[in-house]
Design a protein around this motif. Structure first.
Motif, PDB file in Angstrom:
ATOM      1  N   UNK A  63      49.087  97.611  85.158  1.00 26.64           N
ATOM      2  CA  UNK A  63      47.734  96.606  85.230  1.00 26.64           C
ATOM      3  C   UNK A  63      48.338  95.601  84.068  1.00 26.64           C
ATOM      4  N   UNK A  64      48.862  95.979  82.707  1.00 22.70           N
ATOM      5  CA  UNK A  64      49.258  95.076  81.917  1.00 22.70           C
ATOM      6  C   UNK A  64      50.329  94.125  82.475  1.00 22.70           C
ATOM      7  N   UNK A  65      51.391  94.738  83.051  1.00 19.58           N
ATOM      8  CA  UNK A  65      52.373  93.807  83.489  1.00 19.58           C
ATOM      9  C   UNK A  65      51.949  92.968  84.627  1.00 19.58           C
ATOM     10  N   UNK A  66      50.847  93.463  85.591  1.00 19.36           N
ATOM     11  CA  UNK A  66      50.555  92.498  86.588  1.00 19.36           C
ATOM     12  C   UNK A  66      49.677  91.226  85.632  1.00 19.36           C
ATOM     13  N   UNK A  67      49.014  91.480  84.775  1.00 16.50           N
ATOM     14  CA  UNK A  67      48.320  90.683  84.123  1.00 16.50           C
ATOM     15  C   UNK A  67      49.289  89.595  83.487  1.00 16.50           C
ATOM     16  N   UNK A  68      50.395  90.117  82.676  1.00 16.53           N
ATOM     17  CA  UNK A  68      51.275  89.229  82.047  1.00 16.53           C
ATOM     18  C   UNK A  68      52.030  88.353  83.209  1.00 16.53           C
ATOM     19  N   UNK A  69      52.429  89.054  84.453  1.00 12.26           N
ATOM     20  CA  UNK A  69      52.885  88.199  85.503  1.00 12.26           C
ATOM     21  C   UNK A  69      52.091  86.878  85.867  1.00 12.26           C
ATOM     22  N   UNK A  70      50.750  87.267  86.017  1.00 19.75           N
ATOM     23  CA  UNK A  70      50.053  85.988  86.330  1.00 19.75           C
ATOM     24  C   UNK A  70      49.856  85.075  85.192  1.00 19.75           C
ATOM     25  N   UNK A  71      49.805  85.387  84.013  1.00 23.56           N
ATOM     26  CA  UNK A  71      49.757  84.512  82.996  1.00 23.56           C
ATOM     27  C   UNK A  71      51.238  83.755  82.873  1.00 23.56           C
ATOM     28  N   UNK A  72      52.370  84.498  83.387  1.00 21.97           N
ATOM     29  CA  UNK A  72      53.550  83.938  83.404  1.00 21.97           C
ATOM     30  C   UNK A  72      53.528  82.841  84.427  1.00 21.97           C
ATOM     31  N   UNK A  73      53.084  83.087  85.610  1.00 23.90           N
ATOM     32  CA  UNK A  73      53.288  82.034  86.771  1.00 23.90           C
ATOM     33  C   UNK A  73      52.159  80.962  86.195  1.00 23.90           C
ATOM     34  N   UNK A  74      51.119  81.260  85.483  1.00 26.69           N
ATOM     35  CA  UNK A  74      50.182  80.200  85.157  1.00 26.69           C
ATOM     36  C   UNK A  74      51.029  78.967  84.209  1.00 26.69           C
ATOM     37  N   UNK A  75      51.877  79.685  83.268  1.00 25.67           N
ATOM     38  CA  UNK A  75      52.788  79.108  82.196  1.00 25.67           C
ATOM     39  C   UNK A  75      53.776  78.270  82.881  1.00 25.67           C
ATOM     40  N   UNK A  76      54.276  78.800  84.215  1.00 26.55           N
ATOM     41  CA  UNK A  76      55.374  77.999  84.958  1.00 26.55           C
ATOM     42  C   UNK A  76      54.738  76.897  85.680  1.00 26.55           C
ATOM     43  N   UNK A  77      53.619  76.852  85.902  1.00 27.61           N
ATOM     44  CA  UNK A  77      53.101  75.794  86.965  1.00 27.61           C
ATOM     45  C   UNK A  77      53.260  74.597  86.097  1.00 27.61           C
TER      46      UNK A  77
END
Lengths: 95, 208
Positions: A63-77
């Motif tokens: 769950x932590x990694x999934x969360x970091x993944x979505x934040x990373x995607x947000x950062x990449x936008x």
């Protein structure tokens, strides 16, 4: 002396220690002599004990990694550049 | 993708000593992603717990967790520090959950039946160690926890958010009032009503 109804209205604040000492003394006296209010007071205390004993759920590593993944995607936008329409001035220069 | 994520995570190395939230927030506002990740690690469990208690559904709580941190990431630059970071974060969490509850209300009933067991928490890791391990006590504890969660899910949402933040997360009345943008009098009133409601719902367990 404080009535049963009055006590029922402020029992939460009494438990949370948010009443003045004078009021607390009155409540303690009432509870000592009133079995119904004593029971109510004990039940509220037990309810809060339940909450405090209620375990904190820890999230899993996935769950932590999934969360970091979505934040990373947000950062990449890419940054969205808003194209605001130009304001057209209503006032016209009069010659 | 994972390599990119790792470089994102290691973009700025933080010092070994733990930094205060306010310092991490300042760094995150300047674009330091490692500082933001540290804030995530500090609060993800608490945010998840609030969401789970509010929504009574594991998957929805995970979605709310993600929504909360995405919003926090987007708006961290607008955080002025008028309240503590976690109060601000919990405000986002409760707003995300209340929006979800409203949406759910249109589709189905928000409340759960007392007969309907809540999602099993068996495979979740627990912070507090079990002092007693006898199967009977563990079973009894599990039943009590399920009953508490069911009772919380039946609370009207305006009481639920107050009870979850105040009694389950241990925030002060002042912090709850800031997080929910309510007056302290309103927090006290809703907390009392919520507790009265739960006392009735859980009378079977409390009177034992």
């Amino acid at each position: 002396m404080i009535s049963c109804y009055q006590l029922s209205q402020i029992i939460s604040e009494f438990i949370d220690g948010e009443l003045s000492e004078d009021v607390c003394v009155e409540i303690r006296q009432h509870i000592a002599f009133c079995p119904d209010c004593r029971r109510e007071h004990e039940q509220f205390l037990k309810l809060l004990t339940f909450f405090h004993c209620n375990c904190m759920i820890q999230i899993t590593e996935t769950t932590h990694l999934e969360l970091m993944q979505v934040i990373f995607e947000e950062f990449e936008k890419p940054l969205k550049i808003e194209h605001k329409p130009r304001k057209i001035s209503k006032k016209r220069k009069t010659s | 993708m994972l390599n990119k994520m790792r470089s994102f995570q290691k973009s700025t190395i933080l010092p070994a000593l733990p930094l205060a939230d306010s310092e991490l927030v300042k760094r995150a506002q300047r674009g330091n992603t490692a500082a933001f990740e540290e804030l995530v690690k500090r609060y993800e469990h608490k945010v998840y717990n609030i969401a789970y208690r509010m929504l009574s559904n594991e998957e929805e709580a995970k979605d709310a967790l993600q929504d909360t941190f995405i919003r926090a990431f987007r708006f961290i630059k607008k955080f002025k520090g008028d309240s503590s970071f976690y109060t601000w974060l919990y405000r986002i969490t409760t707003n995300v959950c209340l929006t979800r509850l409203k949406r759910r209300k249109g589709k189905e009933s928000v409340t759960l039946s007392l007969d309907e067991p809540v999602k099993d928490e068996e495979d979740m890791i627990r912070e507090l160690p079990d002092v007693t391990h006898t199967p009977e006590i563990l079973f009894e504890r599990k039943q009590t926890q399920q009953a508490i969660q069911t009772a919380i899910s039946e609370l009207p949402s305006e009481y639920r958010s107050v009870v979850v933040l105040r009694d389950l997360q241990g925030l002060s009345n002042k912090e709850v009032s800031k997080a929910l943008q309510l007056s302290i009098a309103a927090v006290k009133s809703r907390l009392h009503r919520g507790r009265v409601f739960l006392r009735k719902k859980l009378s079977k367990y409390i009177e034992q």
